[in-house]
Design an enzyme around this catalytic site. Structure first.
Site, mmCIF file in Angstrom:
data_model
loop_
_atom_site.group_PDB
_atom_site.id
_atom_site.type_symbol
_atom_site.label_atom_id
_atom_site.label_comp_id
_atom_site.label_asym_id
_atom_site.label_seq_id
_atom_site.Cartn_x
_atom_site.Cartn_y
_atom_site.Cartn_z
ATOM 1 C CB CYS A 64 17.387 45.786 43.494
ATOM 2 S SG CYS A 64 18.537 45.447 44.846
ATOM 3 C CG ASP A 66 17.841 49.105 48.224
ATOM 4 O OD1 ASP A 66 17.044 49.874 48.798
ATOM 5 O OD2 ASP A 66 19.074 49.221 48.309
ATOM 6 N NE ARG A 68 18.334 52.273 49.737
ATOM 7 C CZ ARG A 68 19.638 52.492 49.526
ATOM 8 N NH1 ARG A 68 20.174 53.626 49.943
ATOM 9 N NH2 ARG A 68 20.375 51.563 48.932
ATOM 10 C CG HIS A 120 18.897 50.465 43.262
ATOM 11 N ND1 HIS A 120 19.666 50.970 44.285
ATOM 12 C CD2 HIS A 120 18.746 49.145 43.517
ATOM 13 C CE1 HIS A 120 19.965 50.002 45.134
ATOM 14 N NE2 HIS A 120 19.420 48.882 44.690
ATOM 15 C CB CYS A 123 22.833 48.288 43.297
ATOM 16 S SG CYS A 123 22.355 46.566 43.568
#
Length: 233
Positions: A64, A66, A68, A120, A123
């Site tokens: 992803c 993302d 993080r 994750h 999400c």
């Protein structure tokens, strides 16, 4: 956000800087780069010479976007160890030419050994796909996750707890992504040629930092459903 405080051959230690995100500026990124280079060279003066010589990563990571979920940090690996493709909600479709180009290059040129589709928990893309609210252009992308929901509707609807339902959809999305990778002609042709190649589905927890193996693995065309097997020369 993190800053490197010590760099070892197989380990990177970090200071958590999440409380200082408002201090991150365009200029601070460039200064941070200089600091990272200087600290890296203290530990290994030949690091960048070796890195510039070429890449032979054994892993393709499909994850992803993302911020993080950085592949190298959460697996304790170094630059050059993982070839990475990221998009919103780690979606794998057979019409995404960007992903397919990365897949083709990593399999046929880099000869990677493992392909990991890693979702994750928490999400935002999966969460948005589970609802009906329009959020913009991305609705068309999230439609792929709605298809995963529809294909697993009985299982998902049987889960009463909203958080558990959400978590399971994250897992199912990663699992479907791995299955879609297995179904590509790129991967199946590699298997037919005798190339060593594994496909896996993982999920990462932001709360614990731990990765969960979703036990969806394939190492040959025999692991692919009959409908998706392709004839190879």
């Amino acid at each position: 956000m993190y800053t490197v405080t010590q760099r070892l051959p197989n380990e990177i230690k970090f200071n958590n800087m999440s409380s200082n995100q408002d201090k991150i500026t365009y200029e601070s990124l460039l200064e941070g780069n200089k600091m990272w280079v200087a600290e890296t060279l203290k530990v290994d003066p030949t690091f960048f010479d070796e890195l510039a010589a070429g890449q032979t990563p054994p892993i393709l990571w499909i994850g992803c976007s993302d911020s993080r979920v950085p592949a190298n940090q959460i697996t304790n690996t170094m630059p050059g160890d993982i070839f990475v493709h990221r998009n919103i909600a780690n979606v794998v479709t057979h019409t995404d030419m960007s992903l397919l180009s990365v897949l083709d290059y990593s399999v046929n040129v880099l000869k990677i050994k493992h392909i990991i589709v890693c979702g994750h928990y928490g999400c935002g893309g999966v969460n948005a796909a589970m609802g009906n609210k329009q959020v913009g252009l991305i609705d068309n992308w999230l439609r792929n996750i709605k298809d995963v929901y529809h294909a697993n509707e009985n299982e998902v609807k049987s889960i009463q707890d909203p958080q558990q339902k959400f978590d399971r959809m994250v897992e199912l999305n990663a699992i479907q992504g791995a299955k879609n990778v297995m179904s590509t002609s790129i991967v199946q042709n590699a298997w037919a040629s005798g190339q060593e190649l594994g496909v896996h589905a993982w999920v990462y927890s932001l709360k614990t930092g731990l990765i969960k193996d979703l036990e969806t693995n394939a190492s040959s065309v025999e692991d692919v459903p009959e409908l998706f097997k392709m004839e190879t020369e």
